[in-house]
Each structure stands twice: as C-alpha cells, then as structure tokens.
Design a protein around this motif. Structure first.
Motif: not given
Length: 177
Positions: A50-76
C-alpha cells in the motif's frame, strides 16, 4: 553394562537394587573451543503493497500495452516521470513520456484501480507532467500541468466513482492551486 546388571537380578531382588546408580560425572572438556554465539537474524520486513511503488511490474505492462504517442508515433517510456501508483488505492496514476529524443516529448497519465491498469473509459490524460499529492486521495488523483508561462499551470482531478474514472475538478492559475 546396564543390561548385564539387570540380567543378574533375581525375582526376589528389591526395586532399589534394580535401579542403576548415578553415572560417573563426565570430565570437563579442556581442548574443545567455546562455541560462538549464534548470529542475530533481523527479519527483513516485507514491502508494504500500500505504499507508492513506481517500480511495480504492472506499470511496465500497462505502458507496453498503450497505443503509440499520436505526435511522435513512438511508444512510451515505462519509467514514470512522476506518480502515486499503489496497489491498494482505488485510483492511482503514473506520468510517462513518449520514448523519443524530442526536446519536449508528449506526456500522459496512466491510471490504475487497485493496482490494475484501466485501459479504457479514462478521460484524456495527455500533457500532464506531475501528480499533485496534496490534492490526491485514495480515490482521487490530481494531475498537474506545470508551465513555464505564468498563469498556464493547472490541476485536473479524476476520481474513481465505483465503476470508472470521472473528471471532478479543474483549476487553472499559479502552481499550488
């Protein structure tokens, strides 16, 4: 030796005569080194989920599933610029940037409900670059857009309403609102 003493007793012997006498004392060991005391083992506390954890694996999985940035067409980039992710909060978020070498890459917030990525139904979260922790609670995330131009900073609050994320407030002006 004890077995022989018992075997030699007859049925008329008393109990006292059958009971073996005290054993001769063992001489103290003089050449045995003293054993070192056992090391003290301090238990390692488990990480508090229940503490802030910016290294959680769920973050990496979520970011990998995002569509590319609309401006640069790059991932996140999965390394958050800011965030308050924790798996116990009704609503938490991280801010990520487009994985580009642009001077001012796009940013966006990625939201989570009890540590699980919310892939759909989230209002537009592009352009935010910080979390206002003073205005965030367990069910509300206050996203900041801080500008170098006076008067263009703002805070937008999102809340978990029991079924999804809703926009609940928008303030403009100087930082700290």
């Amino acid at each position: 030796m004890l077995g022989m003493a018992v075997a030699g007793c007859g049925a008329s012997d008393s109990t006292v005569s059958k009971t073996p006498g005290p054993l001769s004392p063992t001489p103290p060991a003089t050449s045995t080194p003293t054993a070192a005391p056992a090391p003290v083992v301090t238990p390692v506390p488990e990480a508090d989920p229940c503490q802030v954890n910016l290294a959680a694996p769920e973050i990496t999985r979520a970011v990998a599933s995002l569509p590319p940035d609309p401006r640069s067409k790059q991932g996140w980039n999965p390394e958050p610029l800011a965030g308050n992710y924790n798996e116990c909060a009704l609503l938490s978020a991280v801010i990520v940037k487009a994985n580009t070498n642009a001077e001012n890459p796009n940013t966006r917030a990625v939201m989570f409900h009890r540590g699980k990525f919310i892939p759909t139904g989230v209002p537009d979260t592009y352009g935010f670059n910080a979390i206002d922790t003073a205005q965030s609670t367990g069910d509300t995330v206050a996203l900041r857009y801080d500008s170098n131009i006076p008067g263009l900073s703002s805070v937008v609050k999102f809340r978990w309403n029991g079924n999804g994320v809703e926009l609940v407030g928008n303030t403009s002006g100087a930082a700290g609102n």
